[in-house]
Design an enzyme around this catalytic site. Structure first.
Site, PDB file in Angstrom:
ATOM      1  N   ARG A 186      79.256 104.503  -6.728  1.00 50.58           N
ATOM      2  CA  ARG A 186      79.088 103.395  -8.015  1.00 50.58           C
ATOM      3  C   ARG A 186      78.381 102.137  -7.135  1.00 50.58           C
ATOM      4  O   ARG A 186      78.948 101.510  -5.941  1.00 50.58           O
ATOM      5  CB  ARG A 186      80.100 102.926  -8.567  1.00 50.58           C
ATOM      6  CG  ARG A 186      80.884 104.205  -9.297  1.00 50.58           C
ATOM      7  CD  ARG A 186      79.925 103.695 -11.069  1.00 50.58           C
ATOM      8  NE  ARG A 186      79.647 104.950 -11.237  1.00 50.58           N
ATOM      9  CZ  ARG A 186      79.213 106.336 -11.755  1.00 50.58           C
ATOM     10  NH1 ARG A 186      78.615 106.615 -10.910  1.00 50.58           N
ATOM     11  NH2 ARG A 186      79.480 107.076 -13.203  1.00 50.58           N
ATOM     12  N   ASN A 237      88.708  98.738  -5.758  1.00 46.31           N
ATOM     13  CA  ASN A 237      88.052  98.847  -4.834  1.00 46.31           C
ATOM     14  C   ASN A 237      86.431  98.114  -4.585  1.00 46.31           C
ATOM     15  O   ASN A 237      85.637  98.367  -4.360  1.00 46.31           O
ATOM     16  CB  ASN A 237      87.192 100.589  -4.080  1.00 46.31           C
ATOM     17  CG  ASN A 237      87.171 100.765  -5.488  1.00 46.31           C
ATOM     18  OD1 ASN A 237      86.077 100.614  -6.410  1.00 46.31           O
ATOM     19  ND2 ASN A 237      87.204 101.934  -5.163  1.00 46.31           N
ATOM     20  N   HIS A 242      69.545 106.033  -9.131  1.00 51.47           N
ATOM     21  CA  HIS A 242      70.522 107.216  -9.844  1.00 51.47           C
ATOM     22  C   HIS A 242      70.078 108.492 -10.261  1.00 51.47           C
ATOM     23  O   HIS A 242      70.600 108.949 -11.065  1.00 51.47           O
ATOM     24  CB  HIS A 242      71.583 106.771 -10.696  1.00 51.47           C
ATOM     25  CG  HIS A 242      72.968 106.584 -10.930  1.00 51.47           C
ATOM     26  ND1 HIS A 242      73.922 105.556 -11.827  1.00 51.47           N
ATOM     27  CD2 HIS A 242      74.219 108.332 -11.043  1.00 51.47           C
ATOM     28  CE1 HIS A 242      74.960 106.312 -11.420  1.00 51.47           C
ATOM     29  NE2 HIS A 242      75.499 107.573 -11.343  1.00 51.47           N
ATOM     30  N   ASP A 286      90.821 108.780   1.695  1.00 52.24           N
ATOM     31  CA  ASP A 286      91.428 108.640   0.370  1.00 52.24           C
ATOM     32  C   ASP A 286      92.641 107.956  -0.118  1.00 52.24           C
ATOM     33  O   ASP A 286      93.642 108.437   0.870  1.00 52.24           O
ATOM     34  CB  ASP A 286      90.912 110.185  -0.205  1.00 52.24           C
ATOM     35  CG  ASP A 286      91.594 109.986  -1.684  1.00 52.24           C
ATOM     36  OD1 ASP A 286      91.634 109.939  -2.349  1.00 52.24           O
ATOM     37  OD2 ASP A 286      89.991 111.338  -1.999  1.00 52.24           O
ATOM     38  N   ASP A 298      72.142 104.631  -4.173  1.00 57.60           N
ATOM     39  CA  ASP A 298      71.515 105.835  -5.049  1.00 57.60           C
ATOM     40  C   ASP A 298      72.722 105.233  -7.064  1.00 57.60           C
ATOM     41  O   ASP A 298      71.886 105.442  -7.792  1.00 57.60           O
ATOM     42  CB  ASP A 298      71.414 107.261  -5.437  1.00 57.60           C
ATOM     43  CG  ASP A 298      71.342 108.117  -6.808  1.00 57.60           C
ATOM     44  OD1 ASP A 298      70.882 108.135  -6.553  1.00 57.60           O
ATOM     45  OD2 ASP A 298      72.020 108.235  -7.050  1.00 57.60           O
ATOM     46  N   GLU A 309      72.211  97.605 -11.908  1.00 57.50           N
ATOM     47  CA  GLU A 309      71.397  98.874 -12.069  1.00 57.50           C
ATOM     48  C   GLU A 309      71.266  99.004 -13.819  1.00 57.50           C
ATOM     49  O   GLU A 309      69.996  99.848 -14.029  1.00 57.50           O
ATOM     50  CB  GLU A 309      71.521 100.051 -11.449  1.00 57.50           C
ATOM     51  CG  GLU A 309      72.606 100.542 -12.654  1.00 57.50           C
ATOM     52  CD  GLU A 309      72.795 102.259 -11.340  1.00 57.50           C
ATOM     53  OE1 GLU A 309      73.805 102.584 -10.256  1.00 57.50           O
ATOM     54  OE2 GLU A 309      72.974 103.512 -12.829  1.00 57.50           O
TER      55      GLU A 309
END
Ligand code: NAD
Length: 331
Positions: free
Chosen positions: A234, A211, A296, A174, A258, A263
């Site tokens: 995402r 990112n 999602h 992180d 997901d 999307e």
């Protein structure tokens, strides 16, 4: 006090009515989204509660303000579809729901991983054709694996607990180190270290400029052969073409997605048949037994939906009463 709530689905309505009764506050539920054709319904209300993927345009926000409504409470996290200039110009107060149930996403992520590791999608398909043989679909066990968590925010930490419950070794990356996790020594310093060590990569970072497409040909090249990829965060985090190449080569053993780069307009729509889904890359992924695509839905639980509705209504009430709210978003 009167609140109007736009885009209310049938599954949200009972939680809205429960809140309205408990609080003794009138809430008008409208099934349509907030746009040019519905913005005038807000006249006479003190605040609006909303949730939609389509943009909250400058025109709609200007008209909402002209109708006297500047307390806007989103039922979701992301505010990237809200026109910031119109918010500032009209003095809107905007709130979101930063955490409605991190466990909903974490539980779903691990569920999908377990399906992949135990090859249940393959066995389901074989059994539907009357084939009850074991081979060649031998499975893997999570407790023998190292899981690399990218981003240890609320969802990453909830997922971590579950992975640890299975007995997996967890490492994490992180940009910000959580002090509690730091003590446990789970952080690696670079993504490259995580890529080199992880058998499973579980993405839980928000999408940022930095990112964008972080999983690409180069980063897949740094991973272990046969790595498993999980993306409930995402779509933009993964370069989809690079993922398809990595699946084709076997570099990636399988993936649970997901979310998907393109999307919007596809997920949460009914096209009537598989062939009619208007996205060839997505269908390419969906056809694979080692890829689980879901539209999602990781967040979509009773607990999360109740929290999204009722936390947003609480925020809106707070804005109306005090002009401030804990979950106010700065623009
Ligand atoms: P959070 O704000 O609690 O945590 C985000 C974490 O990401 C923070 O620790 C932050 O330091 C870290 N981070 C930011 N940029 C990073 C980077 N470039 N590399 C590594 N770490 C980085 O967020 P959360 O509630 O845990 O949610 C995480 C993401 O999950 C959301 O941003 C959203 O994209 C996604 N999400 C998906 C669903 C779903 O239904 N599939 C539902 C809700 C949220």
């Amino acid at each position: 006090m009167k609140i109007i709530a736009y885009g209310i689905r049938d599954d949200e309505r009972p939680y809205l009515e429960e809140w309205s009764q408990d609080q003794g506050i009138e809430v008008k539920a409208v099934s349509e989204l907030l746009d040019e054709s519905t913005v005038d319904l807000a006249k006479g209300y003190d605040g609006a509660v909303v949730y939609q993927q389509k943009p909250y345009t400058a025109d709609v926000l200007d008209r909402l303000a002209a109708n006297g409504v500047t307390n806007l409470s989103l039922r979701n996290v992301g505010v990237d579809n809200v026109d910031a200039d119109a918010v500032k110009r009209n003095g809107f107060k905007v709130t979101n729901v930063p955490a409605y149930s991190p466990e909903a996403i974490a539980e779903f992520t691990v569920t999908q991983l377990m399906r992949l590791l135990r090859r249940t999608p393959t066995f389901d398909r074989k059994q539907a054709k009357g084939d009850l043989r074991w081979a060649p679909d031998i499975a893997d066990e999570l407790h023998t694996m190292t899981v690399g968590i990218v981003a240890t925010g609320r969802i990453g930490r909830a997922a971590m607990k579950i992975y640890q419950g299975f007995g997996a070794k967890v490492i994490a990356y992180d940009v910000f180190h959580n002090p509690e996790l730091e003590k446990q020594g789970i952080y690696v310093d670079t993504l490259d270290e995580l890529y080199a060590q992880a058998d499973v990569i579980s993405l839980h970072a928000p999408a940022t400029k930095e990112n964008h497409n972080m999983l690409n040909d180069e980063s897949f090249g740094k991973m272990k052969d046969g790595v498993w990829i999980l993306n409930p965060a995402r779509g933009a985090l993964i370069d989809t073409d690079a993922l398809i190449r990595a699946l084709d080569s076997g570099k990636v053993a399988g993936a649970a997605l997901d979310v998907y780069e393109d999307e919007v307009g596809i997920f949460n729509a009914d096209f009537g048949s598989f062939d009619a889904i208007p996205d060839e890359r997505l269908k390419n992924l969906m056809k694979r037994e080692n890829v689980l695509v879901s539209p999602h839905i990781a967040f979509y639980t009773r607990t999360a939906v109740k929290n999204m509705v009722q936390f947003a209504l609480n925020n809106n009430k707070q804005l109306i009463e005090t002009g401030k709210a804990e979950n106010e978003v700065a623009f």
